[in-house]
Motif scaffolding. Structure first.
Motif, PDB file in Angstrom:
ATOM      1  N   VAL A  85     -44.152  65.770  25.392  1.00  0.00           N
ATOM      2  CA  VAL A  85     -43.241  64.784  25.272  1.00  0.00           C
ATOM      3  C   VAL A  85     -43.608  64.287  23.724  1.00  0.00           C
ATOM      4  O   VAL A  85     -42.817  63.614  22.914  1.00  0.00           O
ATOM      5  N   HIS A  86     -45.001  64.388  22.968  1.00  0.00           N
ATOM      6  CA  HIS A  86     -45.334  63.840  21.933  1.00  0.00           C
ATOM      7  C   HIS A  86     -44.527  64.488  20.783  1.00  0.00           C
ATOM      8  O   HIS A  86     -44.275  65.728  20.416  1.00  0.00           O
ATOM      9  N   PRO A  87     -43.857  63.719  19.850  1.00  0.00           N
ATOM     10  CA  PRO A  87     -42.972  64.434  18.718  1.00  0.00           C
ATOM     11  C   PRO A  87     -44.050  65.345  17.599  1.00  0.00           C
ATOM     12  O   PRO A  87     -43.301  66.242  16.737  1.00  0.00           O
ATOM     13  N   ASP A  88     -45.473  65.165  17.476  1.00  0.00           N
ATOM     14  CA  ASP A  88     -46.169  65.575  16.625  1.00  0.00           C
ATOM     15  C   ASP A  88     -46.662  66.998  17.152  1.00  0.00           C
ATOM     16  O   ASP A  88     -47.336  66.831  18.335  1.00  0.00           O
ATOM     17  N   GLU A  89     -46.527  68.239  16.752  1.00  0.00           N
ATOM     18  CA  GLU A  89     -46.689  69.411  17.253  1.00  0.00           C
ATOM     19  C   GLU A  89     -48.145  69.380  17.225  1.00  0.00           C
ATOM     20  O   GLU A  89     -48.807  70.115  18.475  1.00  0.00           O
ATOM     21  N   ALA A  90     -48.906  69.034  16.361  1.00  0.00           N
ATOM     22  CA  ALA A  90     -50.566  69.120  16.386  1.00  0.00           C
ATOM     23  C   ALA A  90     -51.003  68.241  17.683  1.00  0.00           C
ATOM     24  O   ALA A  90     -51.975  68.755  18.326  1.00  0.00           O
ATOM     25  N   VAL A  91     -50.461  67.296  17.963  1.00  0.00           N
ATOM     26  CA  VAL A  91     -50.792  66.453  19.160  1.00  0.00           C
ATOM     27  C   VAL A  91     -50.496  67.344  20.373  1.00  0.00           C
ATOM     28  O   VAL A  91     -51.462  67.253  21.194  1.00  0.00           O
ATOM     29  N   ARG A  92     -49.443  67.722  20.475  1.00  0.00           N
ATOM     30  CA  ARG A  92     -49.059  68.695  21.698  1.00  0.00           C
ATOM     31  C   ARG A  92     -49.956  69.840  21.849  1.00  0.00           C
ATOM     32  O   ARG A  92     -50.424  69.995  22.912  1.00  0.00           O
ATOM     33  N   SER A  93     -50.504  70.348  20.590  1.00  0.00           N
ATOM     34  CA  SER A  93     -51.319  71.668  20.678  1.00  0.00           C
ATOM     35  C   SER A  93     -52.701  71.188  21.291  1.00  0.00           C
ATOM     36  O   SER A  93     -53.321  71.784  21.908  1.00  0.00           O
ATOM     37  N   ARG A  94     -53.049  69.898  20.758  1.00  0.00           N
ATOM     38  CA  ARG A  94     -54.485  69.262  21.025  1.00  0.00           C
ATOM     39  C   ARG A  94     -54.285  69.037  22.655  1.00  0.00           C
ATOM     40  O   ARG A  94     -55.522  69.234  23.317  1.00  0.00           O
ATOM     41  N   ALA A  95     -53.096  68.679  23.114  1.00  0.00           N
ATOM     42  CA  ALA A  95     -53.060  68.234  24.586  1.00  0.00           C
ATOM     43  C   ALA A  95     -53.203  69.502  25.431  1.00  0.00           C
ATOM     44  O   ALA A  95     -53.556  69.582  26.355  1.00  0.00           O
ATOM     45  N   GLU A  96     -52.513  70.513  24.863  1.00  0.00           N
ATOM     46  CA  GLU A  96     -52.506  71.870  25.651  1.00  0.00           C
ATOM     47  C   GLU A  96     -53.980  72.577  25.660  1.00  0.00           C
ATOM     48  O   GLU A  96     -54.581  72.817  26.725  1.00  0.00           O
ATOM     49  N   ARG A  97     -54.841  72.139  24.430  1.00  0.00           N
ATOM     50  CA  ARG A  97     -56.191  72.634  24.700  1.00  0.00           C
ATOM     51  C   ARG A  97     -57.337  71.697  25.818  1.00  0.00           C
ATOM     52  O   ARG A  97     -57.908  72.429  26.521  1.00  0.00           O
ATOM     53  N   ALA A  98     -56.571  70.498  25.660  1.00  0.00           N
ATOM     54  CA  ALA A  98     -57.275  69.535  26.859  1.00  0.00           C
ATOM     55  C   ALA A  98     -56.879  70.109  28.111  1.00  0.00           C
ATOM     56  O   ALA A  98     -57.833  70.107  28.835  1.00  0.00           O
ATOM     57  N   GLU A  99     -55.583  70.507  28.279  1.00  0.00           N
ATOM     58  CA  GLU A  99     -55.344  70.777  29.738  1.00  0.00           C
ATOM     59  C   GLU A  99     -55.989  72.236  29.872  1.00  0.00           C
ATOM     60  O   GLU A  99     -56.347  72.437  31.138  1.00  0.00           O
ATOM     61  N   GLN A 100     -56.258  73.162  28.926  1.00  0.00           N
ATOM     62  CA  GLN A 100     -57.198  74.316  29.196  1.00  0.00           C
ATOM     63  C   GLN A 100     -58.521  74.244  29.604  1.00  0.00           C
ATOM     64  O   GLN A 100     -59.231  74.712  30.389  1.00  0.00           O
ATOM     65  N   ASP A 101     -58.995  72.839  28.981  1.00  0.00           N
ATOM     66  CA  ASP A 101     -60.370  72.783  29.114  1.00  0.00           C
ATOM     67  C   ASP A 101     -60.596  72.331  30.574  1.00  0.00           C
ATOM     68  O   ASP A 101     -61.552  72.505  31.581  1.00  0.00           O
ATOM     69  N   ALA A 102     -59.588  71.490  31.137  1.00  0.00           N
ATOM     70  CA  ALA A 102     -59.547  70.854  32.448  1.00  0.00           C
ATOM     71  C   ALA A 102     -59.544  71.798  33.469  1.00  0.00           C
ATOM     72  O   ALA A 102     -59.912  71.894  34.514  1.00  0.00           O
ATOM     73  N   HIS A 103     -58.533  72.905  33.339  1.00  0.00           N
ATOM     74  CA  HIS A 103     -58.290  74.074  34.173  1.00  0.00           C
ATOM     75  C   HIS A 103     -59.910  74.929  34.227  1.00  0.00           C
ATOM     76  O   HIS A 103     -60.259  75.223  35.287  1.00  0.00           O
ATOM     77  N   ARG A 104     -60.270  74.968  32.928  1.00  0.00           N
ATOM     78  CA  ARG A 104     -61.630  75.744  33.219  1.00  0.00           C
ATOM     79  C   ARG A 104     -62.411  74.817  33.965  1.00  0.00           C
ATOM     80  O   ARG A 104     -63.324  75.547  34.917  1.00  0.00           O
ATOM     81  N   LEU A 105     -62.601  73.746  33.711  1.00  0.00           N
ATOM     82  CA  LEU A 105     -63.595  72.956  34.736  1.00  0.00           C
ATOM     83  C   LEU A 105     -63.233  73.126  36.127  1.00  0.00           C
ATOM     84  O   LEU A 105     -64.036  73.180  36.903  1.00  0.00           O
ATOM     85  N   LYS A 106     -62.013  72.724  36.532  1.00  0.00           N
ATOM     86  CA  LYS A 106     -61.481  72.750  37.760  1.00  0.00           C
ATOM     87  C   LYS A 106     -62.030  74.169  38.508  1.00  0.00           C
ATOM     88  O   LYS A 106     -62.374  74.239  39.614  1.00  0.00           O
ATOM     89  N   THR A 107     -61.750  75.177  37.587  1.00  0.00           N
ATOM     90  CA  THR A 107     -62.148  76.740  38.166  1.00  0.00           C
ATOM     91  C   THR A 107     -63.823  76.748  38.515  1.00  0.00           C
ATOM     92  O   THR A 107     -64.317  77.203  39.478  1.00  0.00           O
ATOM     93  N   GLU A 108     -64.418  76.011  37.711  1.00  0.00           N
ATOM     94  CA  GLU A 108     -66.006  76.280  37.577  1.00  0.00           C
ATOM     95  C   GLU A 108     -66.496  75.298  38.862  1.00  0.00           C
ATOM     96  O   GLU A 108     -67.202  75.924  39.659  1.00  0.00           O
ATOM     97  N   ILE A 109     -65.660  74.209  39.058  1.00  0.00           N
ATOM     98  CA  ILE A 109     -66.135  73.372  40.274  1.00  0.00           C
ATOM     99  C   ILE A 109     -65.841  74.320  41.612  1.00  0.00           C
ATOM    100  O   ILE A 109     -66.451  74.137  42.497  1.00  0.00           O
ATOM    101  N   GLY A 110     -64.498  74.734  41.637  1.00  0.00           N
ATOM    102  CA  GLY A 110     -64.127  75.470  42.506  1.00  0.00           C
ATOM    103  C   GLY A 110     -64.906  76.561  43.217  1.00  0.00           C
ATOM    104  O   GLY A 110     -64.957  77.146  44.316  1.00  0.00           O
ATOM    105  N   LEU A 111     -65.678  77.171  42.279  1.00  0.00           N
ATOM    106  CA  LEU A 111     -66.435  78.325  42.339  1.00  0.00           C
ATOM    107  C   LEU A 111     -68.076  77.839  42.478  1.00  0.00           C
ATOM    108  O   LEU A 111     -68.888  78.858  42.555  1.00  0.00           O
TER     109      LEU A 111
END
Length: 700
Positions: free
Chosen positions: A132-158
């Motif tokens: 939703v954010h109008p600034d592409e740089a902010v959207r990209s930062r959010a996508e990286r944060a989501e990737q980080d969260a997924h990595r941690l979720k995977t590590e926790i599950g294993l």
């Protein structure tokens, strides 16, 4: 996030799949005050064990009135990084403590609950802002944060040490809620692959990370690929005056029509130029082509490999294990059952539509998607005296939004108090949700309802903050793309549907366990509450409270009755089209075909009465393939349940307080504290059935 298609046309805890809608497009995203009244699990008198294991046993700050999340006024990128990074770091620290063991059952589960809450906080903010954010740089930062969260979720599950710490908990002293959390958590650890050998677990990490990257790019390509056709003004014949006023010719003398919904839906509904409709349809169904074809193939292959590594025969079997349907092989059985039930009404309505198409175009042998929306509207106008252009004069956006809040407030016993707080865009309006009469704050909602560049292009409910009793207020966001002036009634229904997700999120945001908070039920149930709320957008008494024309005259009751009759036309065709989507979702994942377009064409010819449009690649913009995976059948599965739940309401009094409050507390407020089948049985007093859906489908 919970996402929905037009009606006709990361985890909330380490133990729960991502919740969204999605929402939709895909549907998925991570999901205060005292718990709402609901009937507790049976208790044995004098059994003190039932009081052990509640999250409150672990030291933390609890307040009777948690404050909403403070959003920034500037430097969103820095705020986003801090919010997500801090929450992920908290989750890592708690995991490190848990791995050491040495705590009693209650403290161990309470810390595990906090791990889930921290992950949910990171996921929720990241996915919303990325869309939703109008600034592409902010959207990209959010996508990286989501990737980080997924990595941690995977590590926790294993994490075997963490799994062993939870597996060592003795369930006997726990209360029923804590036992449920423990049981589901251990199940999800095993599904994550915690008991596999080192090589397999390493490969699962790689697969998970790559899936996140591919899925994000798949969605981004759809979001960013807005296509345009340029037409001579004469080719806009039939479009409403307000549409024409907003689409003036450019310097080249041509009018630009985009594939975004505020352009696409009116044009396909009212545009008289068949060739122009075909041109726009071609562009609409080729969004994100060809880039997403290769990405989708990779995503399907990644999912299949993950499932087979874990011992399943494919992704559908793995995915269905935690849904109401139970097993992957039941999905095509359900699809074929619904398709057969819809066959006769679909063919009947299709024959009527084709006959009408041929009056204007005698050369047409088979009606296709170019004709469907337009001629369905023609037939409603000619056979049912329902003119959508007349109907839309009663649905001014501002009145509809106000009416939606009044209707749902009355139904659920809440009020919406607008607050002046910062948000990511000036279009966003924010409301506190409070208990009617007392003012007790239950949560906060954000409405972001108009299109703009870079924004998620469908309709969806996103989490922002998962609610936890006494600790965090639930906050959710409705992300839609509606006109700022007059709305088609179909869009009004969509707005009610999506708002159903939002109230579900808020009303179920008062649990102590993160596992149960918000839209935390099985994925093949989550659409049912929203589908049921659509019924209030079809009731004449309800509509007359806010649907008025420019002179203030309420929409006539007779017109609403004709609208309902007209809406019955084509429902069989609609159901068959939905089964095409469901079949595509299932068979793409089960077969992982080399040629996606060839399989698309084969399935469309089998299930969708409109058939395949040559030269198109619908699958590349079908965002639900990313979020719902093999489970798009869930929309129709949920509709079967929604029709049955609605049968409990008196059609002459949709605001009956006893029924509405029973539904609010036993279904919505219960969140994920019970299996969905049990929630419905608690509300209906019996198991759900197929009869109400069958009666609706057969009604002509």
């Amino acid at each position: 996030m919970w996402r929905s298609l037009p009606r006709r046309a990361a985890t909330a805890s380490p133990t729960r799949g991502r919740a969204g809608t999605a929402t939709t497009g895909r549907t998925a995203a991570g999901d205060a005050g005292p718990r709402p009244p609901r009937e507790p699990p049976p208790r044995r008198s004098g059994d003190a064990r039932r009081d052990v294991g509640r999250p409150g046993d672990y030291p933390r700050t609890v307040t009777s009135d948690p404050t909403p999340l403070a959003l920034p006024t500037t430097d969103w990128e820095a705020w986003l990084g801090s919010r997500c990074d801090d929450q992920l770091e908290r989750a890592r620290g708690l995991v490190a403590e848990l791995r050491t063991g040495g705590r009693d059952s209650a403290a161990t589960l309470a810390m595990w609950n906090d791990v889930g809450l921290a992950l949910a906080n990171a996921f929720s903010v990241a996915e919303l802002i990325a869309n939703v954010h109008p600034d592409e740089a902010v959207r990209s930062r959010a996508e990286r944060a989501e990737q980080d969260a997924h990595r941690l979720k995977t590590e926790i599950g294993l994490d075997r040490a963490l799994f062993e710490a939870l597996a060592a908990i003795d369930p006997e002293p726990l209360d029923d809620d804590a036992r449920r959390v423990l049981s589901l958590s251990l199940r999800d650890f095993r599904r994550a692959g915690v008991d596999q050998d080192d090589d397999v677990r390493a490969r699962i990490r790689e697969l998970s990370q790559r899936q996140t990257e591919v899925a994000q790019q798949f969605s981004k390509n759809i979001r960013d690929d807005v296509r345009t056709v340029h037409l001579e003004p004469a080719r806009l014949a039939g479009l409403p005056e307000d549409f024409l006023a907003g689409h003036q010719p450019g310097e080249d003398g041509l009018v630009a029509i985009t594939t975004e919904y505020p352009d696409y839906v009116p044009f396909m509904t009212f545009g008289e130029d068949r060739a122009a409709r075909a041109e726009l349809l071609q562009q609409f169904r080729n969004r994100a082509w060809p880039a997403n074809d290769a990405l989708l193939t990779e995503l399907l292959e990644l999912r299949r490999e993950q499932a087979t590594l874990l011992g399943y025969d494919g992704w559908p079997s793995y995915d269905a294990e935690v849904k109401m349907i139970g097993k992957g092989s039941a999905i095509p059985e359900f699809i074929d059952k619904i398709s057969e039930a819809a066959q006769e009404p679909a063919r009947r309505d299709m024959a009527v539509l084709l006959e009408r198409v041929r009056q204007d175009h005698p050369e047409v042998e088979v009606a296709d998607s170019t004709d469907g929306t337009f001629y369905s509207e023609v037939l409603r106008r000619e056979n049912f005296d329902v003119d959508a252009q007349q109907v839309r004069t009663y649905f001014d956006f501002a009145k509809v939004r106000r009416g939606l809040l009044e209707v749902t407030g009355r139904l659920f016993g809440v009020e919406y108090v607008e607050v002046d707080e910062p948000a990511w865009h000036e279009d966003v309006t924010t409301y506190d949700v409070v208990v009617a009469g007392t003012g007790e704050r239950l949560g906060r909602i954000h409405l972001d309802l108009h299109p703009r560049a870079g924004k998620y292009g469908h309709a969806a409910c996103f989490d922002l903050v998962p609610g936890i009793a006494g600790r965090q207020l639930p906050e959710g966001t409705l992300v839609c793309n509606f006109s700022r002036s007059l709305m088609e009634h179909d869009h009004v229904v969509t707005l009610f549907h999506e708002f159903g997700h939002l109230v579900h999120l808020v009303l179920a945001g008062r649990h102590s366990w993160a596992r149960f908070s918000g839209i935390a039920t099985e994925w093949d149930f989550v659409e049912a509450p929203s589908q049921m709320l659509e019924e209030w957008a079809w009731d004449a008494d309800v509509l007359q409270t806010f649907a008025t024309d420019a002179a203030g005259t309420p929409i006539p009751r007779e017109l609403v009755e004709r609208m309902r009759a007209a809406d019955e036309f084509g429902k069989g065709v609609h159901v068959r089209t939905q089964m095409f989507y469901a079949a595509l979702s299932y068979w793409f994942h089960q077969l992982v075909p080399d040629d996606l377009t060839a399989t698309l064409r084969e399935l469309q010819e089998r299930y969708d009465l409109y058939g395949y449009v040559p030269g198109t690649h619908f699958h590349t913009s079908f965002g639900h393939l990313e979020g719902y995976g093999s489970g798009y059948y869930t929309y129709m599965w949920s509709l079967v349940i929604a029709k049955d739940m609605f049968s409990a309401f008196d059609p002459d009094d949709l605001f009956d307080a006893e029924v509405a409050q029973r539904y609010r507390h036993r279904v919505l407020g219960a969140g994920g504290s019970k299996d969905a089948a049990d929630l419905v049985a608690d509300f209906l007093g019996r198991p759900y059935g197929f009869d109400a859906f069958q009666a609706w489908l057969n009604r002509s």
